[in-house]
Write an enzyme that holds these catalytic residues in place. Sequence first.
Site, PDB file in Angstrom:
ATOM      1  N   ASP A 119      51.404   8.882 103.037  1.00 32.15           N
ATOM      2  CA  ASP A 119      52.654   8.350 102.486  1.00 32.15           C
ATOM      3  C   ASP A 119      53.857   9.115 103.025  1.00 32.15           C
ATOM      4  OD1 ASP A 119      51.756   6.234 101.085  1.00 32.15           O
ATOM      5  OD2 ASP A 119      51.772   7.193  99.115  1.00 32.15           O
ATOM      6  N   ASP A 165      45.051  -1.089  99.069  1.00 35.13           N
ATOM      7  CA  ASP A 165      45.482   0.215  98.556  1.00 35.13           C
ATOM      8  C   ASP A 165      44.548   0.701  97.437  1.00 35.13           C
ATOM      9  OD1 ASP A 165      47.067   2.438  98.268  1.00 35.13           O
ATOM     10  OD2 ASP A 165      48.931   1.357  97.924  1.00 35.13           O
TER      11      ASP A 165
HETATM   12  C1  DGJ Z   1      50.820   3.771  98.078  1.00 38.57           C
HETATM   13  C2  DGJ Z   1      50.895   3.407  99.538  1.00 38.57           C
HETATM   14  O1  DGJ Z   1      50.456   4.448 100.324  1.00 38.57           O
HETATM   15  C3  DGJ Z   1      52.324   2.994  99.848  1.00 38.57           C
HETATM   16  O2  DGJ Z   1      52.466   2.744 101.219  1.00 38.57           O
HETATM   17  C4  DGJ Z   1      52.677   1.787  99.035  1.00 38.57           C
HETATM   18  O3  DGJ Z   1      51.891   0.697  99.433  1.00 38.57           O
HETATM   19  C5  DGJ Z   1      52.484   2.083  97.548  1.00 38.57           C
HETATM   20  N1  DGJ Z   1      51.191   2.637  97.275  1.00 38.57           N
HETATM   21  C6  DGJ Z   1      52.674   0.847  96.724  1.00 38.57           C
HETATM   22  O4  DGJ Z   1      52.440   1.056  95.400  1.00 38.57           O
END
Ligand code: DGJ
Length: 722
Positions: A540, A470
């Site tokens: 997201d 991430d």
């Molecule tokens: C952003 C990601 O896109 C989410 O799926 C998740 O992993 C969060 N970060 C976790 O902090």
Amino acid sequence: MLKVDENNHIFHLFNEKISLVIQILDNHFVVNRYFGRRIPFFAGSNTLDDVHHAFSVFQDDDRYSATNLSLEYSYENFGDYRITSSSIRDVNGYPIGNYEFLSYDTTPIFPKGMPHVRNNEDTTYLNLELTDKETKTNLILHYLLVNDAPILTKWVTMKNQGDRPVTIDKLDSLQVDISRDDYKLLSFSGAHAKEFQPQITQIENNIQEISSNRGVSSPQHQPFVALIDKDTSLDYGEYYASSFIWSGDFKAQVEKDQYNHLRMTMGVNADTLKWELSPKETFETPQAIICYGKNGLNGISKNFQTFFKKHLLENRLVKSPLIPLNTWEASYFGVNADLCKELMPKAAETGINLFVIDDGWFINRNSEKGQLGDWKIDKEKFPNGLEEISRLAHTNNMKFGLWIEPEMITTNSDLFKKHPDWVMNNPKRPHLLSRNQLILDLSNNKVQKYLIETISNLVKENHIDYIKWDFNRQFAPTISQTAGSTEQETVDFKYIKGLYHVLERIRKINPDLIIENCASGGGRVDPGMLYYTDQTWISDLTDSVSRFRIISNMLMLYPLSVFSSHLSKSPNEQDGRMLPLNTRLLLSGIGSFGVELNLNEFNATELKKLKRFIKEYKTNYNLVHNGIALNMFCLTKDETKPIAILLSKENKYSLIYSYGKTDSVNIPKYLPLRYLEENKNYLLNGSQEISGVELNDAGLTIEPIKGDYQVKKWDVAEIKQK
Ligand code: DGJ
């Protein structure tokens, strides 16, 4: 293939589909004589404008003017008053340009330490070397043509063979000049949780720009730009479409000049780059891709999807599905061993074969305000470590996955206390925190080494099969505390190369490790990151209707195999939309399907449905994960409109139709399938035999339905001739 007319300095690069003809004029203008559909040979029907040019800056020989020719590359300050692809200065600050032609060769080559088109097929290379005698700097224009696609790759090398430094203020990878004006500009813009929105704009006599100065390619703008015929539809219309194999700051520009001719450029964003090239040093740009065709939006889409699958991606999930249960939307930062142990058997029972612990597993991480950088297991949440969960996953015949955000750090971490100079920061000013975190300086070799070791140890110690990589904030300020003051404008470029080095090493050390690319969802969906990773968390926004729309737009470039597509709960966590399970399953079942909810909240019937769905997904994996997917409607920003995607692989097809907002007009519509083979017959949904022509032209009946956001799917399979 390449044909060279040595006398006239004409280079004709061609494959089965396209031709590029370059001529060196007056030994210094690298002129584009033709770029388009393949021609058998170049005769020069489009003659050059070689009369007296009153405003040429080359008055001794003014047959040609820099500002009038279709050029392959251009220099600022040398009489080409359009946007130029380079700006270079000598040690006194005086501009260099107007390079002279030196030689050409056909040596296979690629930019070092960067993702690039894989040289795994029949390819043709052309390297044109130009020189500036005074500074002894050489500029090499590289061309790579693969034989099976209407696609060229272009990039540039600058070599300093003199004894004084030169400064690169701008060095684009690609320039395309077209002496025509009847095009529109296609690009994709967006935001967090609303990635990849199409934009089609008029091109007037000015300059348009699509760029990122955020340190990453970003969800705001995609490194992609296309000139499309003003009347482009799904299947008709000429295009010149360019994508960039780079994950950092980029800039694409399009200018319509005084003569209504077009210039398009693509390169590293010069606004955040300034590179002093010392004697004996070399600077290489990333590769840019240019695709030409006349077959409309789906032509671009099919060409890029096929090309990326074959020549760029190295997806290790092509053969068998890896279906995760990801803990993020199930428990957020509250994840712990008990929950994992509870969910695991349920997940295994439904056919899920990867258990992923998302954010929250390490010390002091109960919210976004927690700690990043140390990657030490929280023993309160996981008293027996992650090893226990990993073992449990493996005994349940599942793989084990973990979330990390390797490039980030917080000021309360041990790593920060030990190495405060490892963060990108102005040491004289307060930290600029975003999501409470800072970015590690990956332009620093020591940081790269630390990350390679830390991640590889974590993977080894906990028997990790998959990581979700991430990246949750963008650059500000882009300052390396260990670099000198004159090097600060190299930091973004070096950071991205540092990141590529880390990813390359991690893949080498852990050859079976699956890596999912993520940056707050689709914040780094670009060919560079896709080169090193197996799949991407594209948004997201887990509302399956909206994500389906995002996927349908991303299909302009990227193949299905790139997209992670998880089943989430209803009402959706981000936008509150309520959708029945069937709809959510159908719309999530393309690309890399997964589950992102608390299975404890599912009743027995829902679990059964999920199990049945997963079984079907696995059976159809080759189609829904490895197939080519095309849109059945033109790109639109209108969220209420239906989306239909046709998947195809070998002799199987599947149409997924997302109705959008309900329509009060209650009559059926008909959707021609367009792309079936016309000399074949097909079985529709396993029962009715229909010819390819009929399905292509008369199409399927889309019955009216009541209620918003419904979904329907049709399966079409070729009937084998006896
Ligand atoms: C952003 C990601 O896109 C989410 O799926 C998740 O992993 C969060 N970060 C976790 O902090």
